[in-house]
Design an enzyme around this catalytic site. Sequence first.
Site, PDB file in Angstrom:
ATOM      1  N   HIS A 104       0.844  -1.121   0.024  1.00  0.00           N
ATOM      2  CA  HIS A 104       0.074  -0.050  -0.026  1.00  0.00           C
ATOM      3  C   HIS A 104       0.618   1.139   0.008  1.00  0.00           C
ATOM      4  CE1 HIS A 104      -3.454   2.835   0.918  1.00  0.00           C
ATOM      5  NE2 HIS A 104      -2.562   3.296   1.962  1.00  0.00           N
ATOM      6  N   GLU A 105       1.948   1.299   0.812  1.00  0.00           N
ATOM      7  CA  GLU A 105       2.718   2.332   0.925  1.00  0.00           C
ATOM      8  C   GLU A 105       3.561   2.394  -0.351  1.00  0.00           C
ATOM      9  OE1 GLU A 105       2.267   4.253   3.215  1.00  0.00           O
ATOM     10  OE2 GLU A 105       1.135   2.996   4.209  1.00  0.00           O
ATOM     11  N   HIS A 108       1.728   4.590  -2.821  1.00  0.00           N
ATOM     12  CA  HIS A 108       1.672   6.080  -2.690  1.00  0.00           C
ATOM     13  C   HIS A 108       3.048   6.434  -3.505  1.00  0.00           C
ATOM     14  CE1 HIS A 108      -1.796   6.706  -0.322  1.00  0.00           C
ATOM     15  NE2 HIS A 108      -1.100   6.062   0.785  1.00  0.00           N
TER      16      HIS A 108
END
Length: 235
Positions: A104-105, A108
């Site tokens: 998920h990071e 980004h």
Amino acid sequence: MYGYPFGFFDPTFILVIAGLAISGIASAYVNSTFRKYDEVRSRNNLTGTQAAQYILQNQGITDVDVRPISGNLTDNYNSQDKTLNLSEATARSTSVAAIGVAAHECGHAVQDAKNYSPLRLRHAIVPVANFGSTIAFPIILIGVFMGWNQTLINVGIAAFSLALVFQLVTLPVEFDASRRALAILENGNMLEPDELQAARKVLSAAALTYVAAALATFLQLLRLILLFGGNRNRN
């Protein structure tokens, strides 16, 4: 009479309680979901750090460093110094939960590399939203003590509303990062189908915390409007 804003009974306080309850439930849910799937070891035996490094390399992102940080579920991507920071619970764990959070990071980081517009908008709003949240209540109180100066009060309410704007802009950014993460994990065969489902549940639970934060901020804004908004007779 000034009414309930300065009286003993404020019926709008139920909105604050509701916001706190919603945020608390969402936080408890994401923590319990993470703990559940943190017990499920991934078959590829990659740690969160190794998964993040692999994903970044696979996406052609070479200017982002993966670093461990203290705390639990404090994972974040910092576009200012190009660092992907993984908490202790994520960095060293080989669980499907840790890999999902790390991915998920990375989502980004991919957004940043591709100049994803909502992410750019969120970065631009941050200082304005922080400033608005800081000055909102002082301005409202000044307006009240200046004989219920509705113009000042409305300015304070408008300043606080910037926090809600930030929360709303955050939602598509976070949902998109999770979508990218799951696609990368699936296309890269980093997780088996059942493991991918577990990672999806972890990221879905995490997404609820952002929805809860937006709802809690909306309820707080609604309370300010009910308490101080409008040109009501204060005599």
